[in-house]
Each structure stands twice: as C-alpha cells, then as structure tokens.
Scaffold this motif. Structure first.
Motif, PDB file in Angstrom:
ATOM      1  N   PHE A 368     -10.475  37.318  26.514  1.00  0.00           N
ATOM      2  CA  PHE A 368      -9.015  37.233  26.632  1.00  0.00           C
ATOM      3  C   PHE A 368      -8.593  35.875  27.177  1.00  0.00           C
ATOM      4  O   PHE A 368      -7.704  35.213  26.628  1.00  0.00           O
ATOM      5  N   HIS A 369      -9.229  35.453  28.244  1.00  0.00           N
ATOM      6  CA  HIS A 369      -8.895  34.157  28.844  1.00  0.00           C
ATOM      7  C   HIS A 369      -9.168  33.017  27.867  1.00  0.00           C
ATOM      8  O   HIS A 369      -8.351  32.101  27.710  1.00  0.00           O
ATOM      9  N   ARG A 370     -10.304  33.075  27.179  1.00  0.00           N
ATOM     10  CA  ARG A 370     -10.681  32.009  26.246  1.00  0.00           C
ATOM     11  C   ARG A 370      -9.707  31.934  25.077  1.00  0.00           C
ATOM     12  O   ARG A 370      -9.256  30.842  24.696  1.00  0.00           O
ATOM     13  N   GLN A 371      -9.347  33.080  24.506  1.00  0.00           N
ATOM     14  CA  GLN A 371      -8.424  33.094  23.371  1.00  0.00           C
ATOM     15  C   GLN A 371      -7.012  32.679  23.792  1.00  0.00           C
ATOM     16  O   GLN A 371      -6.308  31.993  23.036  1.00  0.00           O
ATOM     17  N   PHE A 372      -6.603  33.078  24.986  1.00  0.00           N
ATOM     18  CA  PHE A 372      -5.269  32.721  25.464  1.00  0.00           C
ATOM     19  C   PHE A 372      -5.159  31.208  25.627  1.00  0.00           C
ATOM     20  O   PHE A 372      -4.177  30.584  25.192  1.00  0.00           O
ATOM     21  N   VAL A 373      -6.149  30.604  26.262  1.00  0.00           N
ATOM     22  CA  VAL A 373      -6.153  29.148  26.451  1.00  0.00           C
ATOM     23  C   VAL A 373      -6.184  28.426  25.106  1.00  0.00           C
ATOM     24  O   VAL A 373      -5.495  27.424  24.900  1.00  0.00           O
TER      25      VAL A 373
END
Length: 387
Positions: A368-373
C-alpha cells in the motif's frame, strides 16, 4: 579412546544420521502423489528427481561409512562430503529452477552437468590414495574450480527464471504475490550456502566434518518440508505460469509485427478479437456496477475469480483492458484503490494509514505504501497532513 578414534566415532554417528535422513526423505517424496495434469507432470518430475538425489546421497554416505577404519578417515569423509554437495547442487538447482520454468530440467545441460560431476567425482576420490604431489593438487584444484563455475552458472540461471516467475505472478494476480515464490528463493540461497560451506570445512576437516554432516541432515529436512508444502499449493503458481499462454497475450503479439503475412488462422483470430464489441459493452456495464459496489477493495482474488464476478472470462477481461483501456487490469484496479484510500484518509483521520490501506483493498501494508508513493508522489501520512 584416542582423539582420532573419537573424531571417527563422531563422524560415523553423523553419517548414520545422514543415511537415515536421506533415505526417509527420499522415500517420502517418492510416495507423495501429484495430480496427473498437463502442468503438474513437470512438478512430479522435479519431485522424483529430488527423491533420487536423496537416495544417491544415502548411498554415498553409506560408502563413506564403510571406509571408517582407514587412516586419515576425517580427510576421506570431507572429500566424500564434497562429492555429495557437488552432485546434489546440480540436481537441486535444476529442480528448483524447474519449478519456475517447467522445461528447464529437460535441458541437455542437466544431463551434461550430472555426467561431468560423476566423472570428476570418481577421479577426485581416487586421488585420496595417490601420493601427495602436483597431480593430486591439480585434481583437487580442477574439482574445486568446476564446482565453483557450476554454482555460478546455476545461480545466474536461477536468478533469471526467478525474475521471470515474479513477472508471471504479477501478470496473473491482483495483489503483490511475491511471497508465493519467496520460499523457493530462500531455499535456493540456503542450499547454495550449504554447498559452498563445504569449501570452508575442507580447510579445517579434523573435528568439523561431523558438524557439517549434521547440518546437511537438517538442510535436507528443511528443503523437503518446504517442497512438500509447495506441492500442496502448486496449482496457484502453475495457474500463473500458464496464464501467458491462456490469456491471449500471444495473440496480441502476433499483430504487433509489421510486414508479416497473416495466415488464415491468424486472420480468424483477429476477427474474433475485433468482433467482441457487444461483449465488451456488456463488460463495461458490469464494471461500472462493480466499481459502484466497491468490489475493487476485495483482495486475495485471482483475475479468474474477478472475471467470474463480472460474468466473463479472464481472457476477455485481459483483452478488454489491453485493447480498450491501454493498461492491464491490475494497474487499473490499483488506481481505484489509491483513489479510495485518498478519500478515506481525509474523511477518517482517526484511522491509521495501515487500516485505511486494508479498507481500500491492500492486504499488505508495505505494498500500500509503495503503490501510494508511486502514484501520488508522497506517503499516505504526508497526503493526510497536507490535505
């Protein structure tokens, strides 16, 4: 009891454990049944190859044990263990790589490697009875060099096919499913480290070889347990590896080349692709309902399951997104999830970003964090603070 006899006894005990472990694990793998399907036959072949390898290892351990009364037995045992690691590294490397590429184990390289190692191993063990001199030193040097070159080539082949396997999983599943192959990568690393450690033990053979023998028994147990676990869930990976051939990707590739004359079969296939307007229109309506119901926030589903929900097939779903949307389904769905997460971050400030990610459809917080960034340009926390 002298120190030498104590060492011999310890090595004999360790070899006995190796023999029992290798035989039991080999027979266990032989007895496990794999469904007789088109794709699982290759898995069954890898399973049986590993089983044969363990049985051969047991025979080599027993052969080593028979010479326990000879002088310098600890050196002999270390040489025999080196032979075991050389032989097993070939078989296990090809078998693990075969899980990622079902045709790899049929390569002539496999039989060439096994034959080469077998011949060099016979010469290597015969050198034990040679007088110390340049011939014996040369034989040992050649054997070590071949072992290292073999390991390097296997590592390079495995890395290439591991990356390809991850790509296939990424194409098939909507989530980050690297964990489905992580055990293979971890087992391979442990295997190669175990095989390489024999070189260290060859430098300090006296008193240390029993430790390596016991470690090797634990390694075989760990490797077999993970392999059996994979056999229980191999369909997930096989489905993904077969996806490229089943999804119609190869069809679209046929029409990218210019100046190539189409066959009657290709023309008929192209007509079928372009003649799906009615089915695509129906799919568009179903997708609108699907988005409105926030079905995109449901995770742990394959594209086949999503296609069933939409009343179509995964082939048509794939074709629709590549020809009409200009992107794959996973990218489109991830975008929907990120937009939902952005809304939830603002409207539910009391909830943590991890909870928001899960509600939006991300089963893995790091993903989630990787895709959001990647899509938004900042972390979920930063987005919330500035909006």
């Amino acid at each position: 009891m002298t120190g030498l006899h104590k060492v011999v006894f310890d090595v004999e005990l360790a070899l006995g454990i190796d023999i029992i472990s290798a035989l039991i694990l080999g027979l266990l793998l032989f007895l496990i049944k794999v469904p007789n399907t088109e794709h699982s036959r290759k898995i069954a072949k890898a399973k049986n190859t590993i089983a044969v390898c363990f049985v051969i290892c047991a025979v080599l351990f027993y052969s080593c044990l028979k010479y326990s009364g000879i002088e310098n037995y600890d050196v002999f045992a270390s040489m025999m263990m080196f032979v075991v690691t050389c032989m097993s590294s070939v078989v296990l490397s090809f078998s693990l790589t075969n899980l990622l590429d079902e045709k790899f184990i049929e390569s002539d390289k496999f039989y060439l490697n096994v034959g080469l190692v077998a011949i060099l191993s016979i010469v290597f063990m015969r050198s034990f009875w040679m007088e110390t001199g340049w011939v014996r030193t040369l034989i040992h040097a050649v054997y070590i060099i071949v072992f290292l070159l073999q390991c390097i080539s296997h590592i390079m082949a495995f890395r290439k096919r591991y990356k390809e396997g991850l790509h296939k999983l990424e194409q098939y599943y909507d989530e980050e499913e690297d964990k489905k192959l992580q055990w293979i990568h971890f087992c391979y690393v442990i295997m190669m480290l175990t095989q390489m450690f024999i070189l260290v033990y060859r430098l300090f053979p006296t008193g240390f070889m029993k430790v390596y023998n016991l470690w090797y028994a634990l390694f075989m147990l760990y490797f077999t347990a993970n392999f059996i676990s994979f056999l229980g869930s191999h369909k997930l990976t096989l489905d993904a590896f077969a996806y490229k051939a089943l999804s119609g990707q190869e069809i679209s590739l046929k029409f990218k080349g210019r100046g190539k004359k189409k066959s009657a079969k290709d023309s008929a296939t192209e007509d079928a692709v372009t003649g799906n307007d009615a089915e695509f229109a129906k799919l568009e309506r179903e997708l609108q309902k699907w988005v409105k119901q926030k079905k995109f926030s449901e995770y742990d589903k394959s594209r086949e399951e999503v296609a069933t929900e939409l009343g179509t097939s995964k082939e048509v779903l794939h074709m629709y997104f590549t020809t009409r949307m200009g992107m794959d389904f996973k990218t489109w769905r991830t975008g929907l999830r990120i937009e939902e997460a952005k809304r939830l971050l603002i409207e539910n400030r009391e909830l943590s970003t991890n909870v928001i990610g899960e509600i939006a459809g991300f089963s893995d917080r790091s993903n989630f964090h990787r895709q959001f960034v990647k899509i938004v340009g900042c972390s979920p926390r930063q987005w919330r603070e500035h909006n």
